[in-house]
Design a protein around this motif. Structure first.
Motif, PDB file in Angstrom:
ATOM      1  N   THR A 367      -0.313  29.268 -22.964  1.00  0.00           N
ATOM      2  CA  THR A 367      -0.448  28.156 -23.909  1.00  0.00           C
ATOM      3  C   THR A 367      -1.685  27.289 -23.682  1.00  0.00           C
ATOM      4  N   PRO A 368      -2.027  26.905 -22.432  1.00  0.00           N
ATOM      5  CA  PRO A 368      -3.170  26.001 -22.260  1.00  0.00           C
ATOM      6  C   PRO A 368      -4.503  26.576 -22.729  1.00  0.00           C
ATOM      7  N   VAL A 369      -4.604  27.902 -22.841  1.00  0.00           N
ATOM      8  CA  VAL A 369      -5.899  28.501 -23.190  1.00  0.00           C
ATOM      9  C   VAL A 369      -5.921  29.090 -24.592  1.00  0.00           C
ATOM     10  N   LEU A 370      -4.835  28.936 -25.358  1.00  0.00           N
ATOM     11  CA  LEU A 370      -4.830  29.517 -26.697  1.00  0.00           C
ATOM     12  C   LEU A 370      -5.958  28.953 -27.563  1.00  0.00           C
ATOM     13  N   VAL A 371      -6.087  27.627 -27.562  1.00  0.00           N
ATOM     14  CA  VAL A 371      -7.133  27.021 -28.384  1.00  0.00           C
ATOM     15  C   VAL A 371      -8.517  27.374 -27.855  1.00  0.00           C
ATOM     16  N   SER A 372      -8.715  27.267 -26.539  1.00  0.00           N
ATOM     17  CA  SER A 372     -10.026  27.581 -25.980  1.00  0.00           C
ATOM     18  C   SER A 372     -10.359  29.064 -26.167  1.00  0.00           C
ATOM     19  N   ALA A 373      -9.348  29.937 -26.109  1.00  0.00           N
ATOM     20  CA  ALA A 373      -9.589  31.355 -26.374  1.00  0.00           C
ATOM     21  C   ALA A 373     -10.028  31.567 -27.819  1.00  0.00           C
ATOM     22  N   THR A 374      -9.431  30.827 -28.738  1.00  0.00           N
ATOM     23  CA  THR A 374      -9.833  30.915 -30.142  1.00  0.00           C
ATOM     24  C   THR A 374     -11.280  30.482 -30.318  1.00  0.00           C
ATOM     25  N   LEU A 375     -11.627  29.372 -29.704  1.00  0.00           N
ATOM     26  CA  LEU A 375     -12.984  28.845 -29.849  1.00  0.00           C
ATOM     27  C   LEU A 375     -14.006  29.749 -29.172  1.00  0.00           C
ATOM     28  N   ALA A 376     -13.585  30.476 -28.135  1.00  0.00           N
ATOM     29  CA  ALA A 376     -14.514  31.350 -27.421  1.00  0.00           C
ATOM     30  C   ALA A 376     -14.943  32.548 -28.255  1.00  0.00           C
ATOM     31  N   VAL A 377     -14.161  32.893 -29.272  1.00  0.00           N
ATOM     32  CA  VAL A 377     -14.511  34.063 -30.079  1.00  0.00           C
ATOM     33  C   VAL A 377     -15.061  33.674 -31.448  1.00  0.00           C
ATOM     34  N   LEU A 378     -15.344  32.367 -31.636  1.00  0.00           N
ATOM     35  CA  LEU A 378     -15.883  31.888 -32.909  1.00  0.00           C
ATOM     36  C   LEU A 378     -17.186  31.136 -32.677  1.00  0.00           C
ATOM     37  N   PRO A 379     -18.011  31.024 -33.713  1.00  0.00           N
ATOM     38  CA  PRO A 379     -19.189  30.164 -33.592  1.00  0.00           C
ATOM     39  C   PRO A 379     -18.761  28.717 -33.402  1.00  0.00           C
ATOM     40  N   SER A 380     -19.586  27.901 -32.781  1.00  0.00           N
ATOM     41  CA  SER A 380     -19.211  26.526 -32.472  1.00  0.00           C
ATOM     42  C   SER A 380     -18.882  25.721 -33.720  1.00  0.00           C
ATOM     43  N   TRP A 381     -19.554  26.030 -34.857  1.00  0.00           N
ATOM     44  CA  TRP A 381     -19.284  25.234 -36.052  1.00  0.00           C
ATOM     45  C   TRP A 381     -17.971  25.611 -36.733  1.00  0.00           C
ATOM     46  N   ARG A 382     -17.267  26.608 -36.180  1.00  0.00           N
ATOM     47  CA  ARG A 382     -15.934  26.953 -36.668  1.00  0.00           C
ATOM     48  C   ARG A 382     -14.837  26.351 -35.787  1.00  0.00           C
ATOM     49  N   ALA A 383     -15.195  25.447 -34.893  1.00  0.00           N
ATOM     50  CA  ALA A 383     -14.231  24.931 -33.921  1.00  0.00           C
ATOM     51  C   ALA A 383     -13.041  24.242 -34.587  1.00  0.00           C
ATOM     52  N   GLY A 384     -13.332  23.430 -35.610  1.00  0.00           N
ATOM     53  CA  GLY A 384     -12.253  22.678 -36.247  1.00  0.00           C
ATOM     54  C   GLY A 384     -11.220  23.570 -36.894  1.00  0.00           C
ATOM     55  N   VAL A 385     -11.678  24.482 -37.741  1.00  0.00           N
ATOM     56  CA  VAL A 385     -10.744  25.346 -38.441  1.00  0.00           C
ATOM     57  C   VAL A 385     -10.071  26.313 -37.472  1.00  0.00           C
ATOM     58  N   GLY A 386     -10.761  26.707 -36.396  1.00  0.00           N
ATOM     59  CA  GLY A 386     -10.152  27.601 -35.419  1.00  0.00           C
ATOM     60  C   GLY A 386      -9.000  26.952 -34.683  1.00  0.00           C
ATOM     61  N   SER A 387      -9.180  25.713 -34.223  1.00  0.00           N
ATOM     62  CA  SER A 387      -8.112  25.030 -33.496  1.00  0.00           C
ATOM     63  C   SER A 387      -6.942  24.704 -34.409  1.00  0.00           C
ATOM     64  N   ALA A 388      -7.240  24.374 -35.666  1.00  0.00           N
ATOM     65  CA  ALA A 388      -6.154  24.108 -36.612  1.00  0.00           C
ATOM     66  C   ALA A 388      -5.374  25.383 -36.905  1.00  0.00           C
TER      67      ALA A 388
END
Length: 509
Positions: A367-388
């Motif tokens: 659980t603690p790395v689900l969001v960071s794992a999502t962001l690690a496979v996306l461009p930085s400008w997709r961070a918002g939609v990825g975490s949501a």
């Protein structure tokens, strides 16, 4: 202490909305007895809340960025408080489900703004400290839910689990008004109303169809119509999102196999680790006769193991490939679920504990790395939609998971009853699955009650074994999928100077 009062206000709302995901589990048998409700209605008490969170999380993130995060957080608190009162006063199962959906709407507004409020209120080392405290509150809420639900239900009845939210919400509103400053992006992002509507209809119809399948059968008219509606709404959602200039969920993200695998992992994690707890509570209280407090204590090892691992090891889980902790966590959840298939008619409640502990270790690892794992496979400008998106899929996984496992549970109970010579086994299975075992035994002729009690004592554990098997296999398959597909590679793409529809701080871990 003064700089930390905004964090207190934010964490109060966070704790309240996350506790309400799990606090209901141990209260389901008393709710069933009090409102004389069916198993499908019991499922909707949980699913209505989770679906509202899943459907509205990304939309409320857009609204918060546009109209103000503090303002929307206050609106969420208000809606949550009023709907909690409605839950506590609900005269029927239908009224309770409707109030739970409204509660989920308020929770979505709060869930989508808490991380952004912390990010805009604190900076530097204080921001890191604030997010650490906020993350601990997230874990504490999950750990406290079952036990708090048992304590309140046994002391004051099931309505207390909802009414207790009122003083907490009032305090959170007062603190927010006094110490939290407003923040907004000042953008003019268009709210994707059509996308949100089609997504909500598709999700609700899918869950409705799965619940109906367990109650009426796969060939029933209501089941078929619901599943057809779900497919049509999903197709409409895909078309709308592809054509929208500012989609609620950019479907092109699913072209990245790593992103797709993590979304599947997020959904399966919630389904395999948490969806079965409501069914376990029914067995503990209606078959084994445990009190709500003791039933809450049985579920506590999972939450405590998850909280301990995430708190102690969370800081060390962000280096290297994000696939490792996520896949490892899912594998542990799968093994833990399979360990619980040992339950039978002679088992006591503590037969579940080893499996719950192992599953809890997996939850704490992944659980603690689900969001960071999502962001690690996306461009930085997709961070918002990825975490949501990852948080949306977590809530959707809980709702769909409970519907699927509930159907498996009821079907297996019906099979055991049918093999035992019971006529109209499907109807009786629905009654038993909804917590009606004590009533079935009481209604039997006095001389037959021991045999009826013995048969029911076999059916519910058999249903749970089938549930644990499905949950365990699903988690292991998801773990394999993550291990094979997830790679921490950002697609090379120029970072835009302004990207309408992207929200940089939406959702939470």
């Amino acid at each position: 202490m003064r700089p930390w009062w905004p964090l207190v206000a934010i964490c109060l709302g966070t704790f309240m909305l996350l506790v309400d995901v799990t606090i209901v589990n141990v209260a389901l048998p008393p709710i069933a007895a009090s409102l004389d409700t069916s198993f499908s209605s019991l499922q909707w008490v949980i699913d209505g809340y989770a679906l509202a969170l899943a459907a509205l999380l990304m939309v409320t993130g857009t609204l918060a960025d546009r109209f103000g995060r503090r303002r929307l957080y206050l609106v969420g608190l208000g809606v949550f408080a009023v709907s909690s009162l409605a839950c506590g006063l609900a005269p029927s199962a239908g009224a309770l489900v409707a109030a739970r959906v409204a509660q989920g709407c308020g929770g979505a507004a709060m869930f989508a703004t808490t991380a952004a409020l912390i990010a805009t209120t604190y900076d530097g080392r204080r921001r890191g400290t604030a997010f650490g405290v906020w993350g601990a509150v997230n874990g504490l809420a999950a750990a406290c839910g079952p036990l708090l639900g048992g304590l309140l239900t046994e002391a004051w009845g099931w309505r207390a689990i909802f009414l207790v939210n009122l003083p907490i919400a009032v305090l959170a509103v007062a603190l927010t008004l006094a110490v939290v400053t407003e923040s907004a992006s000042g953008g003019s992002e268009r709210v994707d109303v059509v996308g949100a509507t089609t997504f909500t209809v598709a999700s609700a119809a899918l869950v409705w169809g799965l619940v109906s399948a367990g109650e009426r059968g796969w060939g029933a008219t209501a089941t078929v119509l619901a599943l057809v509606l779900a497919a049509a709404a999903l197709a409409a959602f895909v078309v709308v999102e592809h054509r929208s200039a500012a989609p609620m969920l950019d479907l092109t993200l699913f072209a990245h196999r790593s992103f797709t695998a993590i979304m599947v992992a997020a959904a399966v994690l919630s389904a395999s680790a948490f969806a079965h707890l409501a069914l376990v509570s029914l067995w503990l209280q209606t078959v084994l006769g445990l009190s709500p407090i003791r039933a809450g204590l049985v579920a506590l090892p999972l939450s405590l193991a998850a909280f301990t691992v995430s708190a102690v090891a969370g800081r060390f889980l962000h280096g290297g490939s994000p696939a490792r902790p996520v896949a490892g966590g899912l594998a542990l959840i799968g093994v833990g679920a399979l360990m619980m298939t040992v339950v039978d008619a002679g088992s006591g409640p503590w037969a579940l504990v080893p499996g719950l502990v192992v599953a809890g270790l997996g939850v704490g690892l992944a659980t603690p790395v689900l969001v960071s794992a999502t962001l690690a496979v996306l461009p930085s400008w997709r961070a918002g939609v990825g975490s949501a998106a990852v948080n949306t899929f977590r809530q959707l996984g809980l709702a769909v998971g409970l519907a699927v496992l509930g159907t498996v549970f009821t079907g297996r109970i019906a099979g055991v009853l049918s093999s035992g010579g019971v006529t109209d086994a499907d109807t009786l299975a629905t009654v038993v699955a909804g917590g009606g075992a004590p009533g079935v035994v009481a209604a039997a002729p006095a001389g037959a009650r021991p045999q009826v009690a013995a048969l029911l004592g076999e059916t519910v554990p058999a249903g749970l074994d089938a549930v644990f098997l499905v949950a365990g296999v699903a988690a292991l398959v998801a773990a394999l999928l993550v291990a094979v597909l997830v790679r921490p590679e950002r697609p090379e793409r120029p970072e835009p100077t302004a990207k309408p529809g992207d929200r940089q701080t939406v959702g939470s871990q």
